[in-house]
Scaffold this motif. Structure first.
Motif, PDB file in Angstrom:
ATOM      1  N   ARG A   1       0.842  -1.191   0.000  1.00 54.55           N
ATOM      2  CA  ARG A   1       0.000   0.000   0.000  1.00 54.55           C
ATOM      3  C   ARG A   1       0.879   1.244   0.000  1.00 54.55           C
ATOM      4  O   ARG A   1       1.908   1.279   0.682  1.00 54.55           O
ATOM      5  CB  ARG A   1      -0.904   0.003   1.237  1.00 54.55           C
ATOM      6  CG  ARG A   1      -1.954  -1.108   1.198  1.00 54.55           C
ATOM      7  CD  ARG A   1      -3.042  -0.909   2.243  1.00 54.55           C
ATOM      8  NE  ARG A   1      -2.511  -1.031   3.582  1.00 54.55           N
ATOM      9  CZ  ARG A   1      -3.029  -1.854   4.513  1.00 54.55           C
ATOM     10  NH1 ARG A   1      -4.074  -2.627   4.218  1.00 54.55           N
ATOM     11  NH2 ARG A   1      -2.511  -1.894   5.718  1.00 54.55           N
ATOM     12  N   LEU A   2       0.459   2.217  -0.750  1.00 53.62           N
ATOM     13  CA  LEU A   2       1.217   3.470  -0.831  1.00 53.62           C
ATOM     14  C   LEU A   2       0.285   4.603  -0.419  1.00 53.62           C
ATOM     15  O   LEU A   2      -0.745   4.820  -1.062  1.00 53.62           O
ATOM     16  CB  LEU A   2       1.731   3.662  -2.267  1.00 53.62           C
ATOM     17  CG  LEU A   2       2.448   4.961  -2.575  1.00 53.62           C
ATOM     18  CD1 LEU A   2       3.713   5.119  -1.741  1.00 53.62           C
ATOM     19  CD2 LEU A   2       2.805   5.046  -4.063  1.00 53.62           C
ATOM     20  N   GLY A   3       0.649   5.288   0.653  1.00 58.00           N
ATOM     21  CA  GLY A   3      -0.200   6.363   1.153  1.00 58.00           C
ATOM     22  C   GLY A   3      -1.606   5.874   1.456  1.00 58.00           C
ATOM     23  O   GLY A   3      -2.584   6.582   1.205  1.00 58.00           O
ATOM     24  N   GLY A   4      -1.727   4.644   1.942  1.00 62.20           N
ATOM     25  CA  GLY A   4      -3.023   4.096   2.341  1.00 62.20           C
ATOM     26  C   GLY A   4      -3.819   3.465   1.213  1.00 62.20           C
ATOM     27  O   GLY A   4      -4.833   2.819   1.456  1.00 62.20           O
ATOM     28  N   ARG A   5      -3.356   3.621  -0.031  1.00 65.66           N
ATOM     29  CA  ARG A   5      -4.076   3.000  -1.158  1.00 65.66           C
ATOM     30  C   ARG A   5      -3.331   1.762  -1.654  1.00 65.66           C
ATOM     31  O   ARG A   5      -2.111   1.737  -1.644  1.00 65.66           O
ATOM     32  CB  ARG A   5      -4.201   3.998  -2.324  1.00 65.66           C
ATOM     33  CG  ARG A   5      -5.199   5.113  -2.063  1.00 65.66           C
ATOM     34  CD  ARG A   5      -5.038   6.203  -3.117  1.00 65.66           C
ATOM     35  NE  ARG A   5      -5.162   5.623  -4.461  1.00 65.66           N
ATOM     36  CZ  ARG A   5      -6.234   5.769  -5.232  1.00 65.66           C
ATOM     37  NH1 ARG A   5      -7.255   6.485  -4.815  1.00 65.66           N
ATOM     38  NH2 ARG A   5      -6.277   5.233  -6.428  1.00 65.66           N
TER      39      ARG A   5
END
Lengths: 210, 256
Positions: free
Chosen positions: B168-172
């Motif tokens: 996940r990157l920045g919560g996405r």
């Protein structure tokens, strides 16, 4: 039982599916699929991976899941840009066709194909498991009919392979429809479908779009 | 065996410092290597026992603080093996008794960098192994994440192994992959999945410098490709081959 289900799953439904081989053209050119036996193994693997993922996303979208979340989760499960492009092209064609037949719940024009399929299935009044079944079935019938054209295989023998997969296809759809949350959505990878799709996209001459 | 290893790296005055290095057999963590010019600190996981064996519950937690740079390697391949023979008097066994699991949870803060470069997992005959990786990146974090599987030892059919990874990157969700090989996985050896290849691997690279322009898609040979991802400055190289050497060679040249 529903005629609408048959309509949506029919290869003659005008959503451009016939232009795609589901990775079969790349597998044939690479020599990985040569005959009925290797085609059967290809269909097994595709149903268990891309088929299960597509079925689960179609069911989730049909159940009313947020289409933009589902669409970006599908992106995360599709590392190949060639497959993302093919999936979006088929999704776009399906939404266009679906919108002329039914009233869709979204104004989106471009979604990944399984998400679009779920949206259209819901609009057509189908249940999530029926959407899943349509998706799973499509992942095997697409390459099966492409095989007849690409390898000149006997259409009867090819259809016999699809018929033999009927129970597996039903099982995949049932399993897909049981997925309850976004985190549970499967992400089964098929490395050679990704790698083959990239090779295929780099060719100048090809019979199928993907 | 049930064990948890924990590695925490933080940046202090421009250098990376290991503030936690927790080992528990069979997961032994050792600091190795010289301090790199770029300030990256390297640790190796040293297998303290053969395995994982059926029934093992292993967990690795990695935390990289803001601006810290960490590289994690293993000294040897992990060999997933079936557990000890189940004694009949112990009653019916459940998957939890016979399955081995490895859970990896890594977090990388903004400006931090993690390179996770372990040796492959070899799925020996009869094994039942599940590996789950969850990587949480703050936006502006860098990652290199390698996963490789070899299907069986020399001349051997593999047992069941499944690898689930989420980044996940920045919560996405940036990338999700589940790969299953072995007798319970349908069609895994066929031409859609591994096509008879005995080894496969992926190398995921997330680099904030690619925000404007990620690397282009490239075919790296008959069984390998580099693919820019949709959800961020990242690309995944995937390879399938006859053996690990072939796969590693393709992954090694994917980003050079």
């Amino acid at each position: 039982m529903s005629t609408t289900l048959l309509l949506l799953a029919d290869g003659r439904f005008p959503a451009g599916g016939h232009a795609h081989s589901g990775g079969l053209e790349a597998a044939v050119t690479a020599g990985r699929v040569r005959d009925l036996e290797t085609l059967a193994a290809f269909l097994d693997g595709r149903l268990a991976t891309a088929g299960l993922v597509a079925a689960a996303f179609a069911a989730a979208a049909c159940r009313g899941g947020d289409t933009s979340t589902l669409d970006s989760e599908m992106d995360a499960r599709t590392p190949s840009p060639a497959l993302r492009k093919a999936s979006r092209a088929q999704g776009r064609a399906l939404l266009r066709a679906g919108r002329t037949l039914w009233t869709l719940s979204t104004v989106e024009r471009e979604l990944h194909h399984p998400v679009a399929l779920g949206v259209v299935a819901a609009a057509a009044g189908l249940a999530p498991e029926e959407a899943a079944l349509t998706a799973a079935y499509g992942t095997v019938t697409g390459p099966a009919s492409a095989a007849v054209r690409l390898l000149g295989l006997d259409p009867y023998a090819t259809h016999a392979l699809v018929a033999r997969l009927a129970r597996d296809c039903d099982a995949v759809a049932r399993r897909a429809a049981r997925v309850a949350t976004v985190d549970e959505l499967p992400a089964c990878s098929a490395p050679l479908l990704d790698i083959g799709a990239e090779a295929h996209a780099s060719w100048e001459v090809r019979l199928f779009a993907s | 065996m049930k064990a948890t290893a924990r590695i925490t790296a933080v940046a202090e005055a421009g250098r990376t410092r290991l503030v936690t290095l927790r080992s528990e057999p069979p997961l032994l963590v050792r600091r190795t290597g010289p301090r790199h010019a770029a300030g990256e600190v390297e640790v190796h996981l040293v297998g303290g026992a053969a395995g994982p064996l059926g029934g093992d519950r292993l967990r690795i937690e990695v935390t990289v603080g803001p601006g810290a740079r960490l590289c994690v390697r293993t000294v040897a391949a992990s060999l997933a093996l079936p557990g000890p023979r189940w004694p009949e008097r112990a009653g019916p066994r459940s998957p939890a008794d016979t399955q081995s699991t490895l859970d990896i949870h890594a977090t990388v803060a903004a400006g931090g960098s993690l390179r996770w470069l372990p040796e492959p997992l070899i799925a020996a005959r009869g094994c039942d192994h599940v590996s789950r990786s969850l990587v949480d990146l703050e936006s502006d974090a860098s990652l290199t994440w390698r996963e490789e599987v070899v299907c069986g030892r020399h001349g051997e059919d593999p047992g069941d192994a499944s690898l689930h990874s989420t980044v996940r990157l920045g919560g996405r969700t940036l990338a999700r992959q589940d790969l299953a090989v072995g007798p319970r996985a349908c069609g895994w050896a066929g031409p859609a999945v591994l096509g008879g290849g005995r080894a496969t691997g992926t190398l995921l690279v997330v680099d904030p410098l690619w925000t404007e322009k990620p690397p282009e898609a490239a075919v790296l040979g008959p069984g390998a490709a580099r693919m820019p991802l949709a959800g961020g400055p990242a690309a995944l190289a995937a390879a399938v081959g006859g053996d690990l050497r072939e796969v590693r060679a393709a992954l090694d040249r994917a980003f050079t």
